[in-house]
Design an enzyme around this catalytic site. Sequence first.
Site, PDB file in Angstrom:
ATOM      1  CG  HIS A 108      -1.645   1.266   1.416  1.00  0.00           C
ATOM      2  ND1 HIS A 108      -2.700   1.616   0.617  1.00  0.00           N
ATOM      3  CD2 HIS A 108      -1.463   2.295   2.274  1.00  0.00           C
ATOM      4  CE1 HIS A 108      -3.133   2.804   0.984  1.00  0.00           C
ATOM      5  NE2 HIS A 108      -2.405   3.245   1.990  1.00  0.00           N
ATOM      6  CG  ASP A 152      -4.511   3.369   5.092  1.00  0.00           C
ATOM      7  OD1 ASP A 152      -5.033   3.360   6.217  1.00  0.00           O
ATOM      8  OD2 ASP A 152      -3.589   4.135   4.783  1.00  0.00           O
ATOM      9  CG  HIS A 182      -6.233   7.089   1.996  1.00  0.00           C
ATOM     10  ND1 HIS A 182      -6.208   5.997   1.170  1.00  0.00           N
ATOM     11  CD2 HIS A 182      -5.082   7.046   2.698  1.00  0.00           C
ATOM     12  CE1 HIS A 182      -5.094   5.323   1.375  1.00  0.00           C
ATOM     13  NE2 HIS A 182      -4.396   5.934   2.296  1.00  0.00           N
TER      14      HIS A 182
END
Length: 1089
Positions: free
Chosen positions: A255, A371, A576
Amino acid sequence: MLKHRRTALERVDKFVSATYFTDCNLRGRLYGDSCAPASLSCFQTPRRIPYSEAVVQEFRPVGVGDSFGPTWETCWFRVELSIPPAWAGREVHFVWESDGEGMVWRDAQPVQGLTVEGEKTSYILTSSLKETEPHSLTLYVELACNGLFGAGKGSMIAPPDPDKRFTLSKAELVIFNRDVYELLMDLEILLDMAKLLGEENQRSFQALYAANQIVNVCDVKDPATFPAARDLAAAIFSQRNGESQHTIHAMGHCHIDSAWLWPYEETVRKCARSWVTVIRLMERNPELTFVCSQAQQFEWVRSWYPGLYTQIQDYVAKGQFIPVGGTWVEMVRSMDGNLPSGESMVRQFLQGQRFFQEQFGQMCSEFWLPDTFGYSAQLPQLMCGCGIRRFLTQKLSWNLVNSFPNHTFFWEGIDGSQVLTHFPPGDSYGMHGRVEEMLKTVKNNKDKGRVNHSTVLFGFGDGGGGPTQKMLDRMKRMSDTDGLPRVQISTPARLFSVLEKESSQLCTWVGELFLELHNGTYTTQAQIKKGNRECERILHDVEVLSTLAVAQGGTFQYPASQLQHLWRLLLLNQFHDVLPGSCIQLVVTDALQYYAEIRRTGTQLQEEALQSLCGELLQLRSGSAESTLVLNTLPWERTEVISRTGPAGTEALALVTAPSMGYAIVREPLLPPQPVRVIKQEDGSVSMENGVIAVCLDTMGRLTSLRLAHSERESVADGCRANQFALFDDVPLYWDAWDVMDYHLETRKPVTTLLKPLEITMAGGLRGSASFSLQIGESSTLTQEIILDATCPYIRFSTQVDWKESHKFLKVEFPVQVRSANATYEIQFGHLQRPTHWNTSWDWARFEVWAHKWMDLSEHGFGVAVLNDSKYGASAHRNVLSLSLLRAPKSPDATADIGHHQFTYAVMPHQGSFQDAGVIQCAYNLNFPLHAVPASSAQCPAWSAFSLSSPAVVLETVKQASLLSRRREVEGAILELLLFSVLWFLPSSGVAGRIGHVAAVTPLFQLSRDHFGLAEAEDRPGAVVVRLYEAHGSTVVTWLQTSLPVKEAMLCDLLERPAAKGHLPLEQQGMRLSFTPFQVISILLVLRQ
Ligand SMILES: [Zn+2]
């Protein structure tokens, strides 16, 4: 084997220890001889430059032990290597250990990422050195002076230390003993089984006895003893499980936050470093799968590292490198699915899926947000509309209060759409393939008995380079070993297919997936939030105006490529850690620049479209305007007070009516049915009334009374003041920019220090207003103008704040005389209710929630709504509606929110339900001001492009269809695909720089042109897409009327692909559309020439 468990365990431990007894244990034999580089030199630069530019610079000699910096610099090392001839037949590694993040370049290509934190410190030069191989070579190491998690001073999330130094601690050639490594891996797994399965479990002892026996058998100085030792381990690993054993689907993952504690530009290099490492690993491990999300990151690597990108494409074709997610970036975190508008979310999918289709010939069938800080209840419908019925995430395991009850379940959105959802039960997206994690995955799984499969995502994230050989080798030993879950390297498709088969017993979760953490991110970095809301509006308006301009005929070209560019900037900032405001100052600066570009270019595009749409009306015969063109981009008629340029060139107010999604020329403004009356009382209070609502304000600008005109029903709670500012201490436990804790509510201090009492600023008529100033905290100030317009059903609060606080939270409160157990909040394409009480832990954990343009508290027949133009944080506890205005966290950006702010909110009392009272429309009106442009005195009837017969339906989007949707001209799936790749490269698609591909596909293109008459399809102006949604939560039929020359209409999905049997008959009243609650419908309109 003697009987003492502890001594046996520790004996094996010491045999593999990296700390103890390395002079005589197995670990001490992992590496053989080593040799220093023949020469080592360095060139340092503050810029992130390409290889070709770097290697021609002047390099100066450096040595191991030297340090470099400061933070954000880049060091290029030239490393001359000479492998000793005596090493023939041996595995040779180039080992590099340093602070910072490195990339090895060889022959002008990136070949290996290096990071100590991600356990990537070797580049394998050869697995068996041949005599014929060149023994001398030159490598370059590009070293970024930042860590995996940036350069926080003192703690990870602290603001970056600008003066950090980065030390090179090792650079050498070394012989790697593969047989020692394999035996170490065997022992690690056996030891973990012995320790973790526990004393009640006989497998634990079997593993321990085998490990102990291995130590007996193995002479570390004599590799000839290793095979016998390995056989002992293999005997344990090959004892199979029974049929009922749980299966774990392991997938490599990395990620990478697109920007967070480092700027966007560094992420480009993080992606390259990580993905090249994955490719190296795939070369040696053909079974390895790696799931990778975020089209934006692929696009970065495509344009910055074309050679690497080609290799990635090969591994995508092999099914090992697996694109997932289907979105442009992983959207907002505590909101990744919270803050972006419904249309933004659609575009995330549209841009993402389009990219994956174009680049890899496949769309994603899974939505992937490991996430993200919470998930909107609208997401299931949007996923389904984009061809996605499977969803993977895990962030809810971070919940502070309640433990989410499922790991595999159906998630149902506000419209009833369902997606199969899986949370990896190990509660992580960065596991290491250890025994402990596999056991936790089985133990933690909340759906035992319902499903017997789950997933483990393994690999170091954020530049750590993803999976390692060790992780793979661990899991190989656990593929099917009695006592451990079965561990298979798998794919999302395989996982979800088997979960689908087992899904009959699964539970269903209805509504939002609310993350009980990071709730401060609805408010942090107010300028980013404001930029997002404004730019969503600007792009909406550009698309509406440009589409109407094209539909009118003439020469106007739809600005497709500019719009794609601007949309991609907006979508990127919805990442995000950016839109939630949890990023460092460098990222904020970048993000605000992107918004500035959208504002600048967007405004210019609006003007161009407007010129084309109503150019003749705008031509002025003399220097001064005689009338005003009023343009409305919303799908309902509006009567509002606007400010316009009068004949004398001065600004003046006017009451005007603008038709639904259209324009009118206003020469003589309307007279209000009742002018606004503003009266100052002797005690300094001010009352305002416009025939719709009546308000009384005290000297501090607080509402002592708010009523509907001609009604005695009071909105403000007895003895309370509305529009009351309150300041809270805001010190979270750790995640400063992210978290606001429940206990902040215990520190409430009403703001009551008056700097300038309420004064009337506009006396009434078309507009009344009054203004005042307050001191907030020690040194911040707030000035507010309270505005009531003629005919307007809400009162506006135009607010300026000079904010200089530290760890404070500013809110504004509206205690209202309404009793209801639930408040309503707008979300993407709809709304939902949340409780106003704190009965259960699930209720009070939502003490701070998010909303879009409005929130409402209603009882039967009456209610009060609070509207806003740029805020997202909110709450409703008992009868108090609060809007969260500003925070002042210090990490990771010490300057967050310090400075000047301007924002507007409004309060609207209403009779009946909020639906019937038009709260939704009023919130849109507040956010989408009418456009007023000086015009000639030409006569022109009002013109409306679209209108709807039902107020329950909102026409949200009007845009030109993307080229993808024109595929319908072609019959046959194969040709569809070919055509798609061709159309994508046409200059009109606006994707420049891929000319090389055009040559390759041209012959096919001509074939399809000739056979299917496509020249016509691509030459005519694009079809139009309109998107509508049911906003009231009702089943309703509406007519969509249009004055555009529509030849054909058909339903399509969110990716603008026509639906089978989606043809819509065109009738005199327009198109008949039937909606279920919160349903989103998209329609393709083919226009007549
Ligand atoms: Zn992240």
